[in-house]
Design a protein around this motif. Structure first.
Motif, PDB file in Angstrom:
ATOM      1  N   SER A 103      58.467  31.806  39.767  1.00  0.00           N
ATOM      2  CA  SER A 103      57.395  31.388  38.873  1.00  0.00           C
ATOM      3  C   SER A 103      56.076  31.236  39.626  1.00  0.00           C
ATOM      4  O   SER A 103      55.003  31.551  39.096  1.00  0.00           O
ATOM      5  N   ALA A 104      56.152  30.754  40.871  1.00  0.00           N
ATOM      6  CA  ALA A 104      54.934  30.580  41.662  1.00  0.00           C
ATOM      7  C   ALA A 104      54.293  31.927  41.979  1.00  0.00           C
ATOM      8  O   ALA A 104      53.065  32.085  41.867  1.00  0.00           O
ATOM      9  N   PHE A 105      55.100  32.906  42.388  1.00  0.00           N
ATOM     10  CA  PHE A 105      54.564  34.239  42.660  1.00  0.00           C
ATOM     11  C   PHE A 105      53.995  34.862  41.385  1.00  0.00           C
ATOM     12  O   PHE A 105      52.947  35.516  41.402  1.00  0.00           O
ATOM     13  N   CYS A 106      54.682  34.663  40.276  1.00  0.00           N
ATOM     14  CA  CYS A 106      54.228  35.193  38.996  1.00  0.00           C
ATOM     15  C   CYS A 106      52.880  34.587  38.616  1.00  0.00           C
ATOM     16  O   CYS A 106      51.955  35.297  38.214  1.00  0.00           O
ATOM     17  N   MET A 107      52.769  33.270  38.747  1.00  0.00           N
ATOM     18  CA  MET A 107      51.514  32.596  38.421  1.00  0.00           C
ATOM     19  C   MET A 107      50.376  33.068  39.332  1.00  0.00           C
ATOM     20  O   MET A 107      49.244  33.277  38.875  1.00  0.00           O
ATOM     21  N   SER A 108      50.683  33.262  40.619  1.00  0.00           N
ATOM     22  CA  SER A 108      49.660  33.715  41.556  1.00  0.00           C
ATOM     23  C   SER A 108      49.148  35.100  41.182  1.00  0.00           C
ATOM     24  O   SER A 108      47.936  35.364  41.212  1.00  0.00           O
ATOM     25  N   ALA A 109      50.062  35.997  40.825  1.00  0.00           N
ATOM     26  CA  ALA A 109      49.655  37.354  40.442  1.00  0.00           C
ATOM     27  C   ALA A 109      48.866  37.337  39.144  1.00  0.00           C
ATOM     28  O   ALA A 109      47.891  38.079  38.988  1.00  0.00           O
ATOM     29  N   LEU A 110      49.278  36.485  38.197  1.00  0.00           N
ATOM     30  CA  LEU A 110      48.561  36.382  36.929  1.00  0.00           C
ATOM     31  C   LEU A 110      47.127  35.900  37.163  1.00  0.00           C
ATOM     32  O   LEU A 110      46.169  36.445  36.607  1.00  0.00           O
ATOM     33  N   PHE A 111      46.982  34.875  38.010  1.00  0.00           N
ATOM     34  CA  PHE A 111      45.650  34.354  38.293  1.00  0.00           C
ATOM     35  C   PHE A 111      44.810  35.394  39.030  1.00  0.00           C
ATOM     36  O   PHE A 111      43.604  35.541  38.759  1.00  0.00           O
ATOM     37  N   ALA A 112      45.419  36.120  39.975  1.00  0.00           N
ATOM     38  CA  ALA A 112      44.687  37.156  40.700  1.00  0.00           C
ATOM     39  C   ALA A 112      44.206  38.251  39.763  1.00  0.00           C
ATOM     40  O   ALA A 112      43.075  38.748  39.893  1.00  0.00           O
ATOM     41  N   ALA A 113      45.045  38.633  38.797  1.00  0.00           N
ATOM     42  CA  ALA A 113      44.642  39.649  37.824  1.00  0.00           C
ATOM     43  C   ALA A 113      43.475  39.149  36.982  1.00  0.00           C
ATOM     44  O   ALA A 113      42.544  39.909  36.666  1.00  0.00           O
ATOM     45  N   PHE A 114      43.523  37.878  36.608  1.00  0.00           N
ATOM     46  CA  PHE A 114      42.431  37.282  35.833  1.00  0.00           C
ATOM     47  C   PHE A 114      41.115  37.304  36.616  1.00  0.00           C
ATOM     48  O   PHE A 114      40.077  37.731  36.105  1.00  0.00           O
ATOM     49  N   VAL A 115      41.157  36.859  37.867  1.00  0.00           N
ATOM     50  CA  VAL A 115      39.939  36.824  38.679  1.00  0.00           C
ATOM     51  C   VAL A 115      39.408  38.238  38.898  1.00  0.00           C
ATOM     52  O   VAL A 115      38.200  38.491  38.803  1.00  0.00           O
ATOM     53  N   LEU A 116      40.307  39.167  39.181  1.00  0.00           N
ATOM     54  CA  LEU A 116      39.894  40.548  39.432  1.00  0.00           C
ATOM     55  C   LEU A 116      39.196  41.134  38.212  1.00  0.00           C
ATOM     56  O   LEU A 116      38.165  41.808  38.333  1.00  0.00           O
ATOM     57  N   GLN A 117      39.731  40.874  37.035  1.00  0.00           N
ATOM     58  CA  GLN A 117      39.109  41.426  35.839  1.00  0.00           C
ATOM     59  C   GLN A 117      37.774  40.756  35.534  1.00  0.00           C
ATOM     60  O   GLN A 117      36.820  41.419  35.107  1.00  0.00           O
ATOM     61  N   MET A 118      37.666  39.456  35.761  1.00  0.00           N
ATOM     62  CA  MET A 118      36.386  38.773  35.548  1.00  0.00           C
ATOM     63  C   MET A 118      35.316  39.317  36.494  1.00  0.00           C
ATOM     64  O   MET A 118      34.161  39.506  36.105  1.00  0.00           O
ATOM     65  N   VAL A 119      35.696  39.555  37.746  1.00  0.00           N
ATOM     66  CA  VAL A 119      34.753  40.138  38.699  1.00  0.00           C
ATOM     67  C   VAL A 119      34.333  41.528  38.227  1.00  0.00           C
ATOM     68  O   VAL A 119      33.156  41.908  38.309  1.00  0.00           O
ATOM     69  N   ALA A 120      35.288  42.286  37.706  1.00  0.00           N
ATOM     70  CA  ALA A 120      34.975  43.635  37.213  1.00  0.00           C
ATOM     71  C   ALA A 120      34.005  43.569  36.039  1.00  0.00           C
ATOM     72  O   ALA A 120      33.073  44.377  35.942  1.00  0.00           O
ATOM     73  N   PHE A 121      34.210  42.606  35.131  1.00  0.00           N
ATOM     74  CA  PHE A 121      33.280  42.448  34.008  1.00  0.00           C
ATOM     75  C   PHE A 121      31.873  42.128  34.508  1.00  0.00           C
ATOM     76  O   PHE A 121      30.883  42.682  34.012  1.00  0.00           O
ATOM     77  N   ARG A 122      31.776  41.243  35.472  1.00  0.00           N
ATOM     78  CA  ARG A 122      30.464  40.846  35.988  1.00  0.00           C
ATOM     79  C   ARG A 122      29.776  42.022  36.677  1.00  0.00           C
ATOM     80  O   ARG A 122      28.585  42.266  36.473  1.00  0.00           O
ATOM     81  N   LEU A 123      30.530  42.757  37.496  1.00  0.00           N
ATOM     82  CA  LEU A 123      29.941  43.899  38.193  1.00  0.00           C
ATOM     83  C   LEU A 123      29.532  44.982  37.205  1.00  0.00           C
ATOM     84  O   LEU A 123      28.462  45.586  37.338  1.00  0.00           O
ATOM     85  N   GLY A 124      30.399  45.235  36.213  1.00  0.00           N
ATOM     86  CA  GLY A 124      30.076  46.251  35.223  1.00  0.00           C
ATOM     87  C   GLY A 124      28.856  45.880  34.396  1.00  0.00           C
ATOM     88  O   GLY A 124      27.991  46.716  34.128  1.00  0.00           O
ATOM     89  N   SER A 125      28.763  44.604  34.002  1.00  0.00           N
ATOM     90  CA  SER A 125      27.617  44.161  33.207  1.00  0.00           C
ATOM     91  C   SER A 125      26.335  44.223  34.023  1.00  0.00           C
ATOM     92  O   SER A 125      25.272  44.604  33.511  1.00  0.00           O
TER      93      SER A 125
END
Length: 367
Positions: A103-125
């Motif tokens: 569960s800890a590894f799963c949560m870490s990957a989920l959070f990393a995916a969230f941060v990565l996509q938010m960064v992508a939105f900011r860079l794209g905008s």
């Protein structure tokens, strides 16, 4: 070494194993390429009913959700938990049972995916702002709402209707635009309704990151599946092969539906096709590696069990983020079309999603 750590031997039926490699390759290609071809090849785009494509899209979304929970997170919890520790007959250290690592590894990957996509939105905008282009926003209504009465419907020009659209419009007048569209807004046609996706409004960089993380997680999973299938004992190989063929086809629909709606710019039209190919060859690559290993390899040994459990839990986090945020929340909760459309359209999407999740979850009983 206990039997649990002894591994499986890829004994006998070598021809069937090699044949299974190509069967899975073809099945994965067909499942993944169908949405891409239906969306991007004009000949099929005009002939494939929109309802078929919509079913494939939402069915595949349900498959991704079930894959994350049942095919990845649950096995990871077994591989990194109490069932695999030495005191319980497994082959990993007992300390792995002291904390829910899966569960800890799963949560870490989920959070990393969230941060990565938010960064992508900011860079794209930011890039769009520098280019002087308006930042894409979630449309207030992706498709026309159901009119209050047939009197408010303006017939769509006949030259915008192709194939079976005319019949579908007669059955579902909610697909026709309102009589007074906003100034400067092009009235969407029935065909646009059938082949539109809310994710197409996102910046290209954000779309690419979302598709990349999804495919990265699924490819991890597919390689493990292929490796496991290749070294499965002869008595268990045939039924497992059949299950994995369906597994890869369903999962391919989910990946293909996301790739199909990637808003590629001129010169980048090859990305959905290459993405489909990458997914399709992952499981055969895993099988090829497994077939190349020595007989009696300790595939269930401590290192392999830990590696498989960690990869499965990380992949689960990626797929769950994609399924819950990109697919369920983005496509349903925050898509105002499903707030105003008819109950038939809403029910069709929900049932398609549930069928995909249900069937993929049922396959988890055997694989």
């Amino acid at each position: 070494m206990s039997n649990a750590c002894a591994g499986s031997s890829a004994d006998g039926i070598l021809g069937l194993r090699v044949g299974g490699l190509f069967i899975i390759l073809v099945t994965s290609l067909v499942g993944t390429l169908f949405p891409v071809i239906a969306k991007r090849v004009p000949f099929l785009r005009r002939r494939v009913p929109g309802s078929v494509f919509e079913f494939a899209k939402f069915f595949g979304s349900g498959v991704i959700l079930a894959t994350g929970f049942i095919h990845l997170l649950e096995p990871a919890a077994d591989q990194l938990g109490g069932r695999s520790i030495r005191s319980a007959g497994g082959c990993i250290d007992d300390s792995w049972a002291d904390f829910p690592y899966a569960s800890a590894f799963c949560m870490s990957a989920l959070f990393a995916a969230f941060v990565l996509q938010m960064v992508a939105f900011r860079l794209g905008s930011a890039k769009l702002a520098k280019m002087g282009k308006p930042q894409p926003d979630q449309p207030t209504q992706c498709f026309p709402a159901r009119p209050s009465s047939l009197d408010s419907v303006v017939p769509t020009p006949r030259d915008t209707i192709t194939g079976g659209d005319e019949l579908e419009l007669s059955r579902n007048p909610s697909l026709v635009a309102d009589k007074a569209p906003l100034p400067g807004v092009t009235r969407p046609t029935m065909r646009e309704h059938a082949f539109h996706d809310a994710s197409e409004e996102n910046p290209l960089l954000a779309q690419a990151i979302a598709i990349g993380t999804l495919e990265f997680g699924i490819c991890f999973h597919s390689v493990i599946i292929g490796l496991t299938l290749a070294v499965t004992r002869s008595s268990e190989f045939r039924p497992l092969l059949v299950v994995i063929v369906f597994h890869q086809a369903f999962e391919g629909l989910g990946v293909g539906a996301r790739l199909a709606f990637l808003d590629t710019k001129p010169g980048y039209e090859w990305i959905p096709w290459v993405g489909s190919l990458i997914y399709s060859i992952c499981t055969p690559i895993g099988m090829a590696v497994g077939l190349g290993l020595e007989q009696g390899l300790a595939i269930a040994g401590e290192s392999a069990t830990l590696a498989s459990g960690i990869m499965n839990s990380l992949s689960a986090g990626i797929l769950l983020y994609t399924a819950l945020v990109e697919l369920m929340a983005h496509e349903f909760v925050f898509n105002r079309f499903y707030h105003t459309c008819g109950w038939g359209s809403f029910s069709f999407a929900i049932v398609s999603f549930a069928v995909g999740a249900g069937l993929m979850g049922l396959i988890g009983k055997w694989a």
